[in-house]
Design a protein around this motif. Structure first.
Motif, short mmCIF file in Angstrom:
data_model
loop_
_atom_site.label_atom_id
_atom_site.label_comp_id
_atom_site.label_asym_id
_atom_site.label_seq_id
_atom_site.Cartn_x
_atom_site.Cartn_y
_atom_site.Cartn_z
N ARG A 1 42.51 30.10 33.96
CA ARG A 1 41.99 31.50 34.17
C ARG A 1 40.85 31.56 33.20
O ARG A 1 39.86 32.28 33.60
CB ARG A 1 43.18 32.48 33.70
N GLU B 1 38.15 39.16 34.56
CA GLU B 1 39.44 38.25 33.97
C GLU B 1 40.48 38.65 35.09
O GLU B 1 41.36 37.55 35.51
CB GLU B 1 39.92 38.72 32.61
N ALA C 1 39.70 36.36 37.93
CA ALA C 1 39.88 34.96 37.74
C ALA C 1 41.65 34.62 37.92
O ALA C 1 42.02 33.85 38.38
CB ALA C 1 39.57 34.75 36.37
N ALA C 2 42.42 35.68 37.65
CA ALA C 2 43.88 35.69 37.46
C ALA C 2 44.28 35.84 38.74
O ALA C 2 45.17 34.78 39.28
CB ALA C 2 44.42 36.63 36.71
N ALA D 1 43.28 32.29 40.42
CA ALA D 1 44.00 31.03 39.95
C ALA D 1 45.46 30.87 40.38
O ALA D 1 46.25 30.27 40.56
CB ALA D 1 44.12 31.00 38.61
#
Length: 199
Positions: free
Chosen positions: A144, A162, A165-166, A169
């Motif tokens: 991440r 962020e 990205a989490a 992923a």
């Protein structure tokens, strides 16, 4: 009277037999976890699949934690996750993001049955949950960070990057995109992350 050489040979032979039995039990457990899941796997199932007695399983693995840990280590050795260091070495942000996502999604595809089972069962098996948190959880935390990139934006925009990205992923995100193929799925996820940092 046995010579030292004979005793050493017999000890090595016994150790090799014990190692082989341990390997068979571990492999049987891995296959059961992959096919039916950890929560549905019993010691009786493991013993039958490994061709040993239940007592033998307990002799090698006296508790759930030791068996799960052996299974996890064996699986990771056979299916190592992509190396994040290789991603960090890529200078171009957009290229790094897409390489990372393609490799992560390819790994998810390779390991889908096992990953789905262990993530599901970790919710109800604390010992498995701890192993996942300390293994896959830590790995995905690094993933991440790399997907989010260097903090070029701050405040709420950084929070959005962020969070995106989490999401990108996450194994379940990949599953929802898997029908596209891993390259196109990676492109969709990369654009999602990039748009999260846009004005």
């Amino acid at each position: 009277m046995k010579s030292d050489g004979t005793r050493k040979y017999e000890m090595k032979k016994r150790a090799a037999a014990l190692d082989e039995t341990r390997r068979k039990i571990t492999e049987a457990t891995v296959e059961l976890h992959r096919t039916v899941g950890p929560s549905a796997t019993t010691i009786t199932d493991v013993a039958e699949r490994a061709g040993v007695r239940r007592a033998t399983v307990y002799n090698h693995f006296p508790d759930e934690v030791s068996l799960l840990a052996s299974c996890s280590a064996h699986w990771r050795a056979l299916h190592p996750p992509p190396d994040v260091k290789g991603w960090v070495a890529v200078d171009d942000d957009a290229e790094r993001l897409r390489i990372a996502l393609r490799q992560l999604y390819s790994w998810y595809r390779e390991t889908e049955p096992m990953t789905a089972n262990v993530l599901r069962d970790a919710e109800t098996m604390p010992a498995l949950g701890n192993i996942i948190a300390n293994g896959l959880g830590r790995y995905l935390s690094e993933v991440r960070k790399i997907l989010a990139g260097k903090p070029k934006v701050r405040g709420r925009r950084r929070d959005r990057v962020e969070a995106a990205a989490a999401v990108a992923a996450d194994f379940h995100t990949w599953r929802s995109l898997a029908a596209l193929g891993d390259d196109e799925a990676a492109e969709v996820a990369a654009r999602f992350i990039e748009s999260a940092g846009a004005d």
